[in-house]
Motif scaffolding. Structure first.
Motif, PDB file in Angstrom:
ATOM      1  N   GLY A  10       0.673  -1.149   0.041  1.00  0.00           N
ATOM      2  CA  GLY A  10       0.077  -0.026   0.218  1.00  0.00           C
ATOM      3  C   GLY A  10       0.763   1.398  -0.077  1.00  0.00           C
ATOM      4  O   GLY A  10       0.550   2.335  -0.603  1.00  0.00           O
ATOM      5  N   LYS A  55      -6.267   1.371  -2.044  1.00  0.00           N
ATOM      6  CA  LYS A  55      -6.232  -0.101  -1.921  1.00  0.00           C
ATOM      7  C   LYS A  55      -5.499  -0.455  -3.078  1.00  0.00           C
ATOM      8  O   LYS A  55      -5.757   0.106  -4.218  1.00  0.00           O
ATOM      9  CB  LYS A  55      -7.377  -0.858  -1.555  1.00  0.00           C
ATOM     10  N   ASP A  73      -6.452  -9.366  -6.011  1.00  0.00           N
ATOM     11  CA  ASP A  73      -6.031  -9.011  -4.634  1.00  0.00           C
ATOM     12  C   ASP A  73      -4.588  -9.453  -4.524  1.00  0.00           C
ATOM     13  O   ASP A  73      -4.244 -10.746  -4.751  1.00  0.00           O
ATOM     14  CB  ASP A  73      -7.020  -9.889  -3.565  1.00  0.00           C
TER      15      ASP A  73
END
Length: 193
Positions: A10, A55, A73
């Motif tokens: 991040g 994100k 992800d």
């Protein structure tokens, strides 16, 4: 480990190029199972930050100019839905950072416990036999136990030695490459003829 990995990934969103190189080193040192896929996506300009919540996601390669992209992800490497391209910002690289990422990925691949991953890392490094990659291959050669990987390292080092100025090193390289049917080896030897 997951929380540290996600925090590091991040932090790439707003980091400078130098900071991104340092962060990528930390990600590689974490040894997280998603490290290789995430850093590869970063190298290939497929690592994006979602504007609304910062994100980070990997994106699946798709048709250029598509209004939406499929998200992955970074933690689980599973599908994470899709998003409009206008809602995402690429985590930008430059040539220096790409070279840093290539070295980090090569080092990470060479340190894998799986011979197939090490073999793939060596083959990737052979595409760019710069000084850093050659040094990494020399270091790995001394400790490699898998015969296929060791042979591939020998080929990579021989290809690098063909560009050297020492006649003895070039002759040794030619002897190592003798009998190879690989196109890149043929092309390299052809330039010496």
């Amino acid at each position: 480990g997951d929380a540290i990995f996600l925090t590091s990934v991040g932090s790439l969103c707003h980091a400078s190029f130098d900071e991104k190189g340092t962060i990528a080193e930390h990600i590689a040192q974490s040894g997280h199972p998603s490290t290789r896929a995430t850093l590869t996506a970063f190298l290939e300009d497929r690592l994006y930050c979602r504007n609304q919540d910062q994100k980070v996601f990997l994106i699946k390669p798709g048709p250029e100019g598509a209004p939406t992209v499929d998200l992955i992800d970074p933690l689980t490497l599973k599908d994470a839905g899709s998003a409009a391209t206008d809602d995402l910002s690429i985590i930008v690289t430059n040539n220096h950072l790409r070279r840093v990422l290539q070295t980090i990925l090569a080092r990470f691949g060479l340190s894998s416990s799986e011979a197939s991953v090490r073999l793939e890392a060596v083959k990737d490094m052979e595409r760019d036999l710069n000084e850093e990659n050659v040094q990494l291959l020399r270091e790995r050669s001394a400790q490699e136990i898998n015969s296929k990987v060791k042979k591939e390292i020998a080929v990579g080092l021989a290809l690098a030695d063909l560009d050297g100025s020492g006649a003895r090193a070039r002759l040794t390289a030619i002897a190592t490459l003798q009998g190879s049917l690989r196109q890149d080896v043929f092309n390299k030897l052809q330039t010496l003829v």
